[in-house]
Design an enzyme around this catalytic site. Structure first.
Site, PDB file in Angstrom:
ATOM      1  N   SER A   5       0.838  -1.199   0.000  1.00  0.00           N
ATOM      2  CA  SER A   5       0.000   0.000   0.000  1.00  0.00           C
ATOM      3  C   SER A   5       0.874   1.250   0.000  1.00  0.00           C
ATOM      4  O   SER A   5       1.696   1.436   0.902  1.00  0.00           O
ATOM      5  CB  SER A   5      -0.892   0.017   1.244  1.00  0.00           C
ATOM      6  OG  SER A   5      -1.421   1.311   1.416  1.00  0.00           O
ATOM      7  N   HIS A  28      -1.527  -1.365  -4.040  1.00  0.00           N
ATOM      8  CA  HIS A  28      -2.760  -0.972  -3.365  1.00  0.00           C
ATOM      9  C   HIS A  28      -2.755   0.541  -3.157  1.00  0.00           C
ATOM     10  O   HIS A  28      -1.819   1.088  -2.574  1.00  0.00           O
ATOM     11  CB  HIS A  28      -2.824  -1.714  -2.030  1.00  0.00           C
ATOM     12  CG  HIS A  28      -4.071  -1.536  -1.242  1.00  0.00           C
ATOM     13  ND1 HIS A  28      -5.194  -2.319  -1.418  1.00  0.00           N
ATOM     14  CD2 HIS A  28      -4.382  -0.660  -0.261  1.00  0.00           C
ATOM     15  CE1 HIS A  28      -6.138  -1.947  -0.565  1.00  0.00           C
ATOM     16  NE2 HIS A  28      -5.667  -0.937   0.155  1.00  0.00           N
ATOM     17  N   ASP A  30      -4.867   3.695  -1.666  1.00  0.00           N
ATOM     18  CA  ASP A  30      -5.943   4.047  -0.734  1.00  0.00           C
ATOM     19  C   ASP A  30      -6.490   5.436  -1.038  1.00  0.00           C
ATOM     20  O   ASP A  30      -5.807   6.444  -0.815  1.00  0.00           O
ATOM     21  CB  ASP A  30      -5.414   4.009   0.707  1.00  0.00           C
ATOM     22  CG  ASP A  30      -5.137   2.591   1.164  1.00  0.00           C
ATOM     23  OD1 ASP A  30      -6.056   1.754   1.088  1.00  0.00           O
ATOM     24  OD2 ASP A  30      -4.000   2.321   1.589  1.00  0.00           O
ATOM     25  N   MET A  32      -9.064   8.189   0.000  1.00  0.00           N
ATOM     26  CA  MET A  32      -9.866   8.590   1.176  1.00  0.00           C
ATOM     27  C   MET A  32     -10.391   9.993   0.969  1.00  0.00           C
ATOM     28  O   MET A  32      -9.688  10.866   0.459  1.00  0.00           O
ATOM     29  CB  MET A  32      -9.007   8.562   2.435  1.00  0.00           C
ATOM     30  CG  MET A  32      -8.328   7.235   2.707  1.00  0.00           C
ATOM     31  SD  MET A  32      -7.535   7.226   4.318  1.00  0.00           S
ATOM     32  CE  MET A  32      -6.561   5.728   4.203  1.00  0.00           C
ATOM     33  N   HIS A  61      -8.532   1.084  -3.549  1.00  0.00           N
ATOM     34  CA  HIS A  61      -9.410   0.869  -2.392  1.00  0.00           C
ATOM     35  C   HIS A  61     -10.086   2.203  -2.070  1.00  0.00           C
ATOM     36  O   HIS A  61      -9.445   3.096  -1.527  1.00  0.00           O
ATOM     37  CB  HIS A  61      -8.546   0.371  -1.220  1.00  0.00           C
ATOM     38  CG  HIS A  61      -9.289   0.169   0.052  1.00  0.00           C
ATOM     39  ND1 HIS A  61      -8.637   0.021   1.261  1.00  0.00           N
ATOM     40  CD2 HIS A  61     -10.611   0.087   0.333  1.00  0.00           C
ATOM     41  CE1 HIS A  61      -9.532  -0.154   2.214  1.00  0.00           C
ATOM     42  NE2 HIS A  61     -10.729  -0.104   1.686  1.00  0.00           N
ATOM     43  N   MET A  63     -12.168   4.417  -0.058  1.00  0.00           N
ATOM     44  CA  MET A  63     -12.798   4.678   1.250  1.00  0.00           C
ATOM     45  C   MET A  63     -13.492   6.024   1.148  1.00  0.00           C
ATOM     46  O   MET A  63     -13.026   7.036   1.690  1.00  0.00           O
ATOM     47  CB  MET A  63     -11.722   4.657   2.346  1.00  0.00           C
ATOM     48  CG  MET A  63     -11.232   3.244   2.646  1.00  0.00           C
ATOM     49  SD  MET A  63      -9.634   3.211   3.478  1.00  0.00           S
ATOM     50  CE  MET A  63      -8.574   3.325   2.051  1.00  0.00           C
ATOM     51  N   MET A 132     -11.336  -5.712   6.025  1.00  0.00           N
ATOM     52  CA  MET A 132     -10.493  -4.746   6.746  1.00  0.00           C
ATOM     53  C   MET A 132     -10.128  -5.316   8.105  1.00  0.00           C
ATOM     54  O   MET A 132     -11.000  -5.734   8.864  1.00  0.00           O
ATOM     55  CB  MET A 132     -11.234  -3.416   6.951  1.00  0.00           C
ATOM     56  CG  MET A 132     -11.451  -2.591   5.692  1.00  0.00           C
ATOM     57  SD  MET A 132      -9.942  -2.135   4.837  1.00  0.00           S
ATOM     58  CE  MET A 132      -9.047  -1.211   6.105  1.00  0.00           C
ATOM     59  N   GLY A 137      -8.701   4.204   7.419  1.00  0.00           N
ATOM     60  CA  GLY A 137      -8.369   5.622   7.610  1.00  0.00           C
ATOM     61  C   GLY A 137      -6.884   5.902   7.722  1.00  0.00           C
ATOM     62  O   GLY A 137      -6.421   6.918   7.228  1.00  0.00           O
ATOM     63  N   PHE A 138      -6.142   4.987   8.346  1.00  0.00           N
ATOM     64  CA  PHE A 138      -4.731   5.280   8.599  1.00  0.00           C
ATOM     65  C   PHE A 138      -3.888   4.014   8.477  1.00  0.00           C
ATOM     66  O   PHE A 138      -4.358   2.921   8.801  1.00  0.00           O
ATOM     67  CB  PHE A 138      -4.550   5.884  10.001  1.00  0.00           C
ATOM     68  CG  PHE A 138      -5.313   7.163  10.180  1.00  0.00           C
ATOM     69  CD1 PHE A 138      -4.777   8.374   9.757  1.00  0.00           C
ATOM     70  CD2 PHE A 138      -6.593   7.150  10.715  1.00  0.00           C
ATOM     71  CE1 PHE A 138      -5.497   9.559   9.874  1.00  0.00           C
ATOM     72  CE2 PHE A 138      -7.320   8.324  10.837  1.00  0.00           C
ATOM     73  CZ  PHE A 138      -6.768   9.537  10.418  1.00  0.00           C
ATOM     74  N   GLY A 139      -2.644   4.200   8.027  1.00  0.00           N
ATOM     75  CA  GLY A 139      -1.692   3.106   8.018  1.00  0.00           C
ATOM     76  C   GLY A 139      -1.078   2.933   9.394  1.00  0.00           C
ATOM     77  O   GLY A 139      -1.282   3.765  10.287  1.00  0.00           O
ATOM     78  N   GLY A 140      -0.354   1.847   9.576  1.00  0.00           N
ATOM     79  CA  GLY A 140       0.411   1.651  10.803  1.00  0.00           C
ATOM     80  C   GLY A 140      -0.396   1.285  12.036  1.00  0.00           C
ATOM     81  O   GLY A 140       0.101   1.374  13.155  1.00  0.00           O
ATOM     82  N   ASP A 170      -6.596  -6.299   4.717  1.00  0.00           N
ATOM     83  CA  ASP A 170      -5.958  -4.980   4.698  1.00  0.00           C
ATOM     84  C   ASP A 170      -5.926  -4.379   6.097  1.00  0.00           C
ATOM     85  O   ASP A 170      -6.968  -4.122   6.686  1.00  0.00           O
ATOM     86  CB  ASP A 170      -6.765  -4.070   3.755  1.00  0.00           C
ATOM     87  CG  ASP A 170      -6.154  -2.689   3.578  1.00  0.00           C
ATOM     88  OD1 ASP A 170      -5.020  -2.456   4.035  1.00  0.00           O
ATOM     89  OD2 ASP A 170      -6.831  -1.844   2.972  1.00  0.00           O
ATOM     90  N   GLY A 171      -4.681  -4.173   6.582  1.00  0.00           N
ATOM     91  CA  GLY A 171      -4.505  -3.479   7.853  1.00  0.00           C
ATOM     92  C   GLY A 171      -3.699  -4.275   8.846  1.00  0.00           C
ATOM     93  O   GLY A 171      -4.079  -5.384   9.230  1.00  0.00           O
ATOM     94  N   GLY A 172      -2.536  -3.753   9.212  1.00  0.00           N
ATOM     95  CA  GLY A 172      -1.734  -4.369  10.268  1.00  0.00           C
ATOM     96  C   GLY A 172      -1.055  -5.659   9.868  1.00  0.00           C
ATOM     97  O   GLY A 172      -0.648  -6.449  10.729  1.00  0.00           O
ATOM     98  N   GLY A 192       1.250  -2.028   4.067  1.00  0.00           N
ATOM     99  CA  GLY A 192       1.750  -0.675   3.861  1.00  0.00           C
ATOM    100  C   GLY A 192       3.049  -0.443   4.595  1.00  0.00           C
ATOM    101  O   GLY A 192       4.145  -0.476   4.007  1.00  0.00           O
TER     102      GLY A 192
HETATM  103  C1  DX5 Z   1      -6.023   1.752   5.940  1.00  0.00           C
HETATM  104  C2  DX5 Z   1      -5.658   1.392   4.527  1.00  0.00           C
HETATM  105  C3  DX5 Z   1      -4.576   0.416   4.406  1.00  0.00           C
HETATM  106  C4  DX5 Z   1      -3.237   0.862   4.944  1.00  0.00           C
HETATM  107  C5  DX5 Z   1      -2.565  -0.346   5.517  1.00  0.00           C
HETATM  108  O1  DX5 Z   1      -7.230   2.418   5.961  1.00  0.00           O
HETATM  109  O2  DX5 Z   1      -6.791   0.876   3.846  1.00  0.00           O
HETATM  110  O3  DX5 Z   1      -4.422  -0.027   3.051  1.00  0.00           O
HETATM  111  O4  DX5 Z   1      -2.383   1.410   3.993  1.00  0.00           O
HETATM  112  O5  DX5 Z   1      -1.410   0.050   6.152  1.00  0.00           O
HETATM  113  P1  DX5 Z   1      -0.648  -0.912   7.182  1.00  0.00           P
HETATM  114  O6  DX5 Z   1      -0.234  -2.101   6.392  1.00  0.00           O
HETATM  115  O7  DX5 Z   1       0.470  -0.085   7.665  1.00  0.00           O
HETATM  116  O8  DX5 Z   1      -1.651  -1.277   8.243  1.00  0.00           O
HETATM  117 ZN    ZN Z   2      -6.465  -0.070   1.875  1.00  0.00          ZN
END
Ligand code: DX5
Ligand code: ZN
Length: 219
Positions: A5, A28, A30, A32, A61, A63, A132, A137-140, A170-172, A192
């Protein structure tokens, strides 16, 4: 499949950051809108620019609110897979048909708190189910293991021929959590921070793929 991502990439150097993810199956992206989710990222003009500088199939993706209006543009631009949120779509069956008619694969995403059952019939029109594993909303953010029940459910539906979707998460996702997701039956892993915060993104991708393949039996 591993789908890095670019949310965790350097936005000032996106073309270079695409070149860095050697071996990625999908990239990927994102999108938003600061309405469906609290964060704001990028939209169609940036996606169109990125499509010109990469051959990696793009996984958009969305959102965003009102995907019935906006998603088609990403398919027409040449995205490989366009995923909308079940919680935001007005007529998801029509939307899937339109996305496919425009030449893209159609994806449906559900947030961690959204159950799978009400969407099973709708998913018969889709190519991809994006589960999900963080609040969008956010990475990490940290992986939410409770969503794996939905992954197992989806895996069963696919393996018994009731659905024909690629199961994406997707996520974590990182080298610790990918084992759990692979065991539950995920086909495609979005990552990501685990890819872009690594010293060598290409190595991080192959390490993630190796771990998942060991568990999915080479799938
Ligand atoms: C979050 C995004 C994810 C994000 C994942 O809303 O949809 O795609 O980039 O990031 P990581 O892999 O750091 O959780
Ligand atoms: Zn995503």
């Amino acid at each position: 499949m591993i789908a890095p991502s670019i949310l965790s990439a350097d936005f000032a150097r996106l073309a270079d950051e695409l070149a860095a993810i050697v071996g990625a199956d999908w990239v990927h992206v994102d999108v938003m809108d600061a309405h469906f989710v609290p964060n704001l990222t990028l939209g169609l003009p940036v996606v169109e620019a990125l499509l010109k500088v990469t051959d990696i199939p793009m996984d958009c993706h969305l959102m965003i609110d009102d995907p019935d209006r906006w998603a088609i543009g990403y398919a027409e631009a040449g995205a490989h897979n366009v995923t909308v949120h079940a919680e935001a779509a007005g007529d998801p069956v029509k939307l899937a048909k339109d996305l496919r008619a425009a030449g893209a694969k159609a994806g449906l995403s559900i947030k961690p708190g959204t159950p799978l059952e009400p969407w099973v019939d709708v998913l018969k029109h889709y190519d991809t189910l994006l589960v999900m594993s963080v609040e969008p909303g956010f990475g990490g953010q940290s992986f939410i293991p409770e969503v794996l029940d939905k992954v197992r459910q989806a895996r069963r539906l696919v393996d018994t021929g009731h659905l024909n979707v690629l199961v994406e998460i997707d996520g974590g996702i990182n080298s610790d959590t990918i084992d759990l997701a692979a065991e539950a039956g995920v086909d495609c892993f979005v990552a990501g921070s685990a890819v872009y915060n690594a010293d060598d993104p290409g190595k991080a991708i192959s390490a993630l793929r190796d771990r998942a393949a060991r568990i999915r039996g080479g799938a």
